[in-house]
Design a protein around this motif. Structure first.
Motif, PDB file in Angstrom:
ATOM      1  N   ARG A 229       0.849  -1.210  -0.054  1.00 27.41           N
ATOM      2  CA  ARG A 229      -0.081   0.076  -0.044  1.00 27.41           C
ATOM      3  C   ARG A 229       0.953   1.285   0.054  1.00 27.41           C
ATOM      4  O   ARG A 229       2.049   1.294   0.565  1.00 27.41           O
ATOM      5  N   GLY A 230       0.396   2.357  -0.722  1.00 22.34           N
ATOM      6  CA  GLY A 230       1.052   3.664  -0.589  1.00 22.34           C
ATOM      7  C   GLY A 230       2.168   3.504  -1.701  1.00 22.34           C
ATOM      8  O   GLY A 230       2.911   4.617  -1.580  1.00 22.34           O
ATOM      9  N   LYS A 231       2.390   2.536  -2.434  1.00 30.00           N
ATOM     10  CA  LYS A 231       3.715   2.718  -3.382  1.00 30.00           C
ATOM     11  C   LYS A 231       3.176   3.157  -4.785  1.00 30.00           C
ATOM     12  O   LYS A 231       1.863   3.140  -5.040  1.00 30.00           O
ATOM     13  N   ARG A 232       3.938   3.398  -5.591  1.00 32.03           N
ATOM     14  CA  ARG A 232       3.552   3.719  -7.286  1.00 32.03           C
ATOM     15  C   ARG A 232       4.159   2.491  -7.974  1.00 32.03           C
ATOM     16  O   ARG A 232       5.318   2.010  -7.659  1.00 32.03           O
ATOM     17  N   SER A 233       3.486   1.832  -8.781  1.00 29.88           N
ATOM     18  CA  SER A 233       3.912   0.951  -9.497  1.00 29.88           C
ATOM     19  C   SER A 233       4.267   1.234 -10.999  1.00 29.88           C
ATOM     20  O   SER A 233       3.659   1.995 -11.702  1.00 29.88           O
ATOM     21  N   VAL A 234       5.300   0.691 -11.276  1.00 33.42           N
ATOM     22  CA  VAL A 234       6.316   1.118 -12.516  1.00 33.42           C
ATOM     23  C   VAL A 234       6.389  -0.288 -13.209  1.00 33.42           C
ATOM     24  O   VAL A 234       7.128  -1.015 -12.605  1.00 33.42           O
ATOM     25  N   VAL A 235       5.998  -0.651 -14.409  1.00 32.26           N
ATOM     26  CA  VAL A 235       6.092  -1.741 -15.151  1.00 32.26           C
ATOM     27  C   VAL A 235       7.558  -1.385 -16.009  1.00 32.26           C
ATOM     28  O   VAL A 235       7.487  -0.615 -16.809  1.00 32.26           O
ATOM     29  N   LEU A 236       8.686  -2.501 -15.989  1.00 34.34           N
ATOM     30  CA  LEU A 236       9.690  -2.259 -16.904  1.00 34.34           C
ATOM     31  C   LEU A 236      10.061  -3.724 -17.274  1.00 34.34           C
ATOM     32  O   LEU A 236      10.345  -4.857 -16.309  1.00 34.34           O
ATOM     33  N   ASP A 237      10.319  -3.838 -18.375  1.00 33.29           N
ATOM     34  CA  ASP A 237      10.875  -5.450 -19.118  1.00 33.29           C
ATOM     35  C   ASP A 237      12.072  -5.306 -18.715  1.00 33.29           C
ATOM     36  O   ASP A 237      13.027  -4.731 -19.768  1.00 33.29           O
TER      37      ASP A 237
ATOM     38  N   PRO B  84      -1.442  -0.047  -5.231  1.00 38.78           N
ATOM     39  CA  PRO B  84      -1.372   0.394  -6.659  1.00 38.78           C
ATOM     40  C   PRO B  84      -1.755  -0.725  -7.798  1.00 38.78           C
ATOM     41  O   PRO B  84      -1.568  -1.909  -7.529  1.00 38.78           O
ATOM     42  N   GLN B  85      -2.353  -0.307  -8.810  1.00 37.20           N
ATOM     43  CA  GLN B  85      -2.478  -1.466  -9.900  1.00 37.20           C
ATOM     44  C   GLN B  85      -1.397  -1.232 -10.396  1.00 37.20           C
ATOM     45  O   GLN B  85      -0.199  -0.558 -10.603  1.00 37.20           O
ATOM     46  N   LEU B  86      -1.167  -2.721 -11.204  1.00 33.98           N
ATOM     47  CA  LEU B  86       0.032  -3.171 -11.938  1.00 33.98           C
ATOM     48  C   LEU B  86       0.212  -1.928 -13.001  1.00 33.98           C
ATOM     49  O   LEU B  86      -0.540  -1.777 -13.825  1.00 33.98           O
ATOM     50  N   GLY B  87       1.657  -1.074 -12.602  1.00 28.91           N
ATOM     51  CA  GLY B  87       1.954  -0.345 -13.789  1.00 28.91           C
ATOM     52  C   GLY B  87       1.213   0.982 -13.873  1.00 28.91           C
ATOM     53  O   GLY B  87       1.103   1.982 -14.641  1.00 28.91           O
ATOM     54  N   GLN B  88       0.360   1.162 -12.720  1.00 32.61           N
ATOM     55  CA  GLN B  88      -0.347   2.283 -12.681  1.00 32.61           C
ATOM     56  C   GLN B  88       0.234   3.777 -12.987  1.00 32.61           C
ATOM     57  O   GLN B  88      -0.203   4.748 -13.321  1.00 32.61           O
ATOM     58  N   HIS B  89       1.560   3.620 -12.484  1.00 37.34           N
ATOM     59  CA  HIS B  89       2.396   4.973 -12.334  1.00 37.34           C
ATOM     60  C   HIS B  89       3.471   5.038 -13.185  1.00 37.34           C
ATOM     61  O   HIS B  89       4.340   5.778 -13.533  1.00 37.34           O
ATOM     62  N   THR B  90       3.461   4.107 -14.236  1.00 36.13           N
ATOM     63  CA  THR B  90       4.479   3.911 -15.193  1.00 36.13           C
ATOM     64  C   THR B  90       4.787   5.013 -16.121  1.00 36.13           C
ATOM     65  O   THR B  90       5.974   5.791 -16.201  1.00 36.13           O
TER      66      THR B  90
END
Length: 404
Positions: free
Chosen positions: A67-75, A371-377
């Protein structure tokens, strides 16, 4: 959220529990935490779905640590994505990871190289078995590295008894608190010296510390007493008992000579004080089975509510063995603010366990969203100068907005 770590920037590259729990607590305390995930996401997101639960139910275990994080997706299979992570780390105070050492080396994220490139960075490694030794790359998880390998599981039950059932996350969260303490110490050192450095802990190392009393005795004396069946516990005044209504409780009379008189009064048996079998600590140890049998018979004669009144009247030290349904309604838990609401995106807040540490005058009253997956990418990578086409490529085609 509380603000004690406001201004501290954290990048997490972690999965499941031990690593994410470190940065999750830091997020609770006000740090800006960016959780870097692969295109498929942290596998912990899929825990409830894999068990067949409705996807609309909040994933409470995942929420506690994220909770409270920002999610960023990177391959991170792409060199360009690894370069983007390096840009993130150039602006970060802390890097938290619980990937295995060999995986970090393949990604170019081994501790020495990272701290050489980013000398102010505090690099926190949370592994199963440590960064050295023949098992450094072995899969750990807390069941294996914390409970089984350290001797904790074997010491919880009498010899010849199967190991106990292990509840998820206990070793992970203990290890996370150890890692968090190390991170805060390293941040203090950086304030003095200007340099970060590597902070290392492991499930194995933390588990060894937790069983340090037993292991210390083993190292000094060459042997240590195993766990005893409760019917022959060497400390009858620190033992579990069952009331007539099937409620279990522990007596916690650690100072037996001091606490024994109050117990005898509470159970209506002051004559036990004059019984030669129980007159001294030595005699109580010798005749422990008889004393426990007497207590078993007495306590089975009245419901728990009766014993609560008697114990408290005589200042007997005790504690109930509560089920989870009782814990979340415990008046002490509620009055002391040990549960907290977690914000949910588009849904009502849901209750969860609060951070274990409170800062007076700056208490956490609710927790940030999961956060949702990749929400803040897009938001995060744009701040590093990437355009939308590049951002899409760095994600490996992953669409943002997948819920936990």
């Amino acid at each position: 959220m509380t603000s004690v770590l406001r201004g501290v920037s954290v990048v997490e590259l972690g999965v499941w529990v031990a690593g994410p729990a470190v940065s999750g607590t830091m997020a609770d305390w006000g740090a800006d935490v960016v959780k870097v995930e692969p295109p498929a996401g942290d596998p912990f997101r899929g825990l409830f779905a894999s068990l067949g639960y409705d996807a609309s139910i909040p994933n409470a275990p995942f929420a506690l640590d994220n909770r409270g994080k920002r999610s960023v997706v990177l391959d991170l299979r792409q060199p360009e994505a690894r370069a983007a992570l390096d840009k993130l780390l150039a602006h970060a105070d802390v890097f938290v990871t619980n990937l295995r050492p060999d995986a970090l080396e393949r990604l170019g994220l081994a501790p020495d190289g990272m701290t050489a490139r980013h000398p102010r960075l505090v690099y926190a490694s949370v592994s199963g078995y440590g960064l050295g030794g023949p098992d450094r790359d072995r899969a750990g998880y807390d069941v294996g590295a914390f409970w089984a390998r350290t001797g904790i599981a074997s010491q919880l039950v009498p010899p010849g008894t199967p190991p106990p059932g292990i509840r998820g996350g206990l070793g992970d969260h203990t290890t996370a608190l150890a890692a968090l303490a190390g991170i805060l110490a390293a941040l203090h050192r950086r304030q003095v010296t200007g340099r970060g450095g590597v902070v290392e802990t492991s499930l194995l190392g933390t588990g060894l510390y937790c069983l340090g009393w037993d292991l210390g005795i083993q190292l000094v004396l060459g042997r240590v007493a195993p766990a005893s069946p409760r019917e022959s516990s060497p400390t009858p005044l620190v033992n579990s008992y069952r009331a007539a209504d099937d409620h279990w409780f522990f007596l916690i009379g650690l100072e037996a000579d001091r606490h024994f008189p109050g117990v005898t009064r509470a159970v209506g048996r002051p004559d036990l004080l004059d019984d030669e079998r129980f007159a001294t600590a030595t005699e109580r140890l010798r005749h422990r089975k008889e004393l426990i049998a007497i207590f078993d018979e007495i306590f089975s004669g009245a419901p728990m509510s009766d014993w609560v009144d008697r114990f408290d009247r005589e200042d007997v030290w005790w504690a109930p063995v509560q089920r989870p349904a009782e814990v979340v309604e415990d008046p002490q838990v509620l009055a002391d603010g040990r549960l907290i609401d977690v914000d949910a995106d588009g849904r009502p807040p849901f209750p969860a366990v609060a951070s274990p540490v409170r800062f007076h005058g700056d208490e956490q009253r609710r927790a940030g969203q999961v956060p949702q997956l990749g929400q803040h990418t897009t938001e995060v990578l744009r701040s590093l100068g990437y355009d939308d086409a590049t951002i899409a490529r760095l994600q490996g085609g992953q669409a943002a907005g997948v819920t936990a």
